[in-house]
Scaffold this active site. Structure first.
Site, PDB file in Angstrom:
ATOM      1  N   THR A 183      42.775 -16.829 -54.023  1.00 33.97           N
ATOM      2  CA  THR A 183      43.054 -17.827 -55.063  1.00 33.97           C
ATOM      3  C   THR A 183      43.250 -19.228 -54.489  1.00 33.97           C
ATOM      4  O   THR A 183      43.577 -20.156 -55.231  1.00 33.97           O
ATOM      5  CB  THR A 183      44.339 -17.450 -55.845  1.00 33.97           C
ATOM      6  N   THR A 191      44.862 -19.640 -51.094  1.00 35.13           N
ATOM      7  CA  THR A 191      46.015 -19.568 -50.182  1.00 35.13           C
ATOM      8  C   THR A 191      45.808 -20.438 -48.936  1.00 35.13           C
ATOM      9  O   THR A 191      46.686 -21.228 -48.566  1.00 35.13           O
ATOM     10  CB  THR A 191      46.240 -18.105 -49.729  1.00 35.13           C
ATOM     11  N   HIS A 207      51.727 -12.744 -50.307  1.00 35.95           N
ATOM     12  CA  HIS A 207      50.954 -12.299 -51.467  1.00 35.95           C
ATOM     13  C   HIS A 207      51.821 -11.391 -52.348  1.00 35.95           C
ATOM     14  O   HIS A 207      51.335 -10.856 -53.335  1.00 35.95           O
ATOM     15  CB  HIS A 207      49.728 -11.499 -51.019  1.00 35.95           C
ATOM     16  N   ARG A 225      44.205 -18.786 -59.965  1.00 34.83           N
ATOM     17  CA  ARG A 225      42.826 -19.210 -60.145  1.00 34.83           C
ATOM     18  C   ARG A 225      42.203 -18.412 -61.278  1.00 34.83           C
ATOM     19  O   ARG A 225      42.630 -17.280 -61.524  1.00 34.83           O
ATOM     20  CB  ARG A 225      42.120 -18.900 -58.814  1.00 34.83           C
ATOM     21  N   SER A 232      35.162 -14.056 -55.738  1.00 31.46           N
ATOM     22  CA  SER A 232      35.577 -14.371 -54.372  1.00 31.46           C
ATOM     23  C   SER A 232      35.905 -13.105 -53.586  1.00 31.46           C
ATOM     24  O   SER A 232      35.803 -13.072 -52.369  1.00 31.46           O
ATOM     25  CB  SER A 232      36.772 -15.317 -54.412  1.00 31.46           C
ATOM     26  N   TYR A 265      44.117 -23.477 -59.069  1.00 32.72           N
ATOM     27  CA  TYR A 265      43.060 -23.911 -58.149  1.00 32.72           C
ATOM     28  C   TYR A 265      42.177 -24.956 -58.831  1.00 32.72           C
ATOM     29  O   TYR A 265      41.824 -25.981 -58.235  1.00 32.72           O
ATOM     30  CB  TYR A 265      42.241 -22.665 -57.772  1.00 32.72           C
ATOM     31  N   ARG A 295      34.345 -19.315 -48.132  1.00 31.74           N
ATOM     32  CA  ARG A 295      33.063 -18.825 -48.643  1.00 31.74           C
ATOM     33  C   ARG A 295      32.293 -20.000 -49.256  1.00 31.74           C
ATOM     34  O   ARG A 295      31.428 -20.577 -48.653  1.00 31.74           O
ATOM     35  CB  ARG A 295      33.318 -17.689 -49.647  1.00 31.74           C
ATOM     36  N   LYS A 296      32.667 -20.405 -50.501  1.00 30.07           N
ATOM     37  CA  LYS A 296      31.985 -21.535 -51.134  1.00 30.07           C
ATOM     38  C   LYS A 296      32.958 -22.638 -51.560  1.00 30.07           C
ATOM     39  O   LYS A 296      32.591 -23.794 -51.656  1.00 30.07           O
ATOM     40  CB  LYS A 296      31.227 -21.054 -52.367  1.00 30.07           C
ATOM     41  N   GLY A 297      34.177 -22.231 -51.907  1.00 29.46           N
ATOM     42  CA  GLY A 297      35.196 -23.205 -52.305  1.00 29.46           C
ATOM     43  C   GLY A 297      34.837 -23.991 -53.561  1.00 29.46           C
ATOM     44  O   GLY A 297      35.105 -25.178 -53.649  1.00 29.46           O
TER      45      GLY A 297
HETATM   46  P1  A3P Z   1      35.426 -18.665 -52.737  1.00 27.69           P
HETATM   47  O1  A3P Z   1      35.265 -17.251 -52.270  1.00 27.69           O
HETATM   48  O2  A3P Z   1      35.230 -18.816 -54.223  1.00 27.69           O
HETATM   49  O3  A3P Z   1      34.618 -19.651 -51.964  1.00 27.69           O
HETATM   50  P2  A3P Z   1      42.439 -17.326 -50.210  1.00 27.69           P
HETATM   51  O4  A3P Z   1      42.665 -18.337 -49.150  1.00 27.69           O
HETATM   52  O5  A3P Z   1      43.590 -17.176 -51.180  1.00 27.69           O
HETATM   53  O6  A3P Z   1      41.997 -15.986 -49.693  1.00 27.69           O
HETATM   54  O7  A3P Z   1      41.260 -17.877 -51.145  1.00 27.69           O
HETATM   55  C1  A3P Z   1      39.931 -17.919 -50.688  1.00 27.69           C
HETATM   56  C2  A3P Z   1      39.134 -18.853 -51.576  1.00 27.69           C
HETATM   57  O8  A3P Z   1      39.548 -20.218 -51.344  1.00 27.69           O
HETATM   58  C3  A3P Z   1      37.650 -18.802 -51.253  1.00 27.69           C
HETATM   59  O9  A3P Z   1      36.969 -19.063 -52.473  1.00 27.69           O
HETATM   60  C4  A3P Z   1      37.519 -19.948 -50.264  1.00 27.69           C
HETATM   61  O10 A3P Z   1      36.202 -20.420 -50.089  1.00 27.69           O
HETATM   62  C5  A3P Z   1      38.405 -20.984 -50.931  1.00 27.69           C
HETATM   63  N1  A3P Z   1      38.822 -22.059 -50.013  1.00 27.69           N
HETATM   64  C6  A3P Z   1      39.150 -21.953 -48.703  1.00 27.69           C
HETATM   65  N2  A3P Z   1      39.452 -23.151 -48.193  1.00 27.69           N
HETATM   66  C7  A3P Z   1      39.314 -24.054 -49.193  1.00 27.69           C
HETATM   67  C8  A3P Z   1      39.479 -25.480 -49.279  1.00 27.69           C
HETATM   68  N3  A3P Z   1      39.830 -26.206 -48.207  1.00 27.69           N
HETATM   69  N4  A3P Z   1      39.250 -26.064 -50.471  1.00 27.69           N
HETATM   70  C9  A3P Z   1      38.899 -25.334 -51.547  1.00 27.69           C
HETATM   71  N5  A3P Z   1      38.718 -23.991 -51.529  1.00 27.69           N
HETATM   72  C10 A3P Z   1      38.929 -23.355 -50.372  1.00 27.69           C
END
Ligand code: A3P
Length: 301
Positions: free
Chosen positions: A69, A71, A124, A146, A154, A196, A267-269
């Site tokens: 979400t 983190t 978590h 999110r 994700s 998010y 991944r994609k953010g």
């Molecule tokens: P996506 O898989 O949609 O790209 P967590 O850190 O809670 O595991 O969440 C992971 C999600 O946050 C992933 O989403 C990841 O790409 C995204 N994320 C990681 N770093 C980020 C950043 N600096 N800005 C925005 N999203 C980010």
């Protein structure tokens, strides 16, 4: 003391083996159902040990979230903000350490429970699993959630049906979000509840709110120097996901099942990436669950 610890671990293992067992998603650890939530034994044991041993201090800041979400993003923003008098964007440890290595996890990094530990800690854990000292001390809680559709996408390797049924890490996702949401309404001074999507819309604005909430607002001089903008840029997906440590490094190297490639966290953010992966039927089904679960709570996605 070691004997007590071994005894505790043994009784936990016995208790866990009596719980309802869920899917493992092809990963080594199965999920187990405990007090309404699905956790792997490692994380469940970690949370229970924290319940027993963790003493929150009034100055602590606890970052709470369900997995996938935002983190790691929140960790990097908060870490950069509270260490801004020590480092700038050319010296911050975030340049060579992944965000999960600068802010420890309550469930796993018990060594950080010592008296001179860092005031920043992430978890978590569902709200009802938090050690009572976190609830009762004056410490602050920042929660990020999110859109369930992006959270599901994700998690990529998770089956849709089981996510809908709530059988995902620390799931049901909706219950995780809802309980923190309700607690944040009950204790507005203790909580900052983030989405998010909103953070993504105007990260600088939210970073300023976060700094105020943590008791370290950006001074007008800092704002003139565009410090919030610099931190946001440094922690942006584009920047942080392109650092060598996050492209090729590993987190918890040598810790068995817990070892993970840092790139998994980036991944994609994007907001709304679910549109590329979900069929209209899947999106409608998730929206219906969300509406049903959050109905009357004042929270929506
Ligand atoms: P996506 O898989 O949609 O790209 P967590 O850190 O809670 O595991 O969440 C992971 C999600 O946050 C992933 O989403 C990841 O790409 C995204 N994320 C990681 N770093 C980020 C950043 N600096 N800005 C925005 N999203 C980010």
């Amino acid at each position: 003391e070691q004997d007590n610890e071994d005894e505790f671990q043994k009784s936990l293992k016995e208790m866990i083996s009596s719980l309802l067992k869920g899917n493992s998603w092809g990963l080594p650890d199965h999920l187990y159902h405990y007090q309404g939530f699905w956790l792997t034994p490692t994380f469940l044991q970690g949370v229970m040990l924290a319940q027993q041993q963790f003493e929150a201090q009034p100055t602590d800041i606890i970052l709470c979230s369900a997995p996938r979400t935002g983190t790691a993003w929140l960790k990097s923003l908060i870490f950069a903000t509270i260490t801004r008098t020590l480092y700038d964007d050319s010296t911050t440890p975030l340049l060579f350490k992944t965000p999960h290595d600068v802010v420890p996890f309550m469930e796993l990094d018990h060594a950080h429970f010592s008296a001179n530990r860092h005031p920043l800690l992430a978890t978590h854990a569902p709200y009802s699993f938090l050690p009572t000292s976190i609830i009762n001390s004056g410490c602050k809680i920042i929660y990020i959630c999110r859109d369930p559709k992006d959270t599901f996408v994700s998690m990529y390797h998770i089956s849709f049906e089981l996510f809908c049924e709530g059988i995902s890490w620390y799931g049901p996702y909706w219950d995780h979000v809802l309980r923190y949401w309700k607690a944040s309404l009950e204790h507005p001074n203790k909580f900052m509840f983030l989405k998010y999507e909103k953070m993504n819309e105007d990260t600088v604005l939210y970073l300023k709110k976060l700094a105020e909430f943590m008791g370290c607002p950006f001074s007008s001089e800092e704002q003139q120097k565009r410090m919030p903008e610099k931190i946001v840029k440094m922690c942006s997906f584009k920047n942080i996901s392109n650092l060598e440590v996050n492209k090729s490094g590993k987190h918890r190297e040598g810790q068995g099942n817990l070892e993970i490639e840092n790139k998994i966290y980036f991944r994609k953010g994007k907001v709304g990436d679910w549109k590329n992966d979900l069929t209209p039927e899947m999106s409608t089904q998730l929206d219906q669950i969300t509406q049903q679960k959050l109905s009357g709570s004042g929270l929506s996605f």
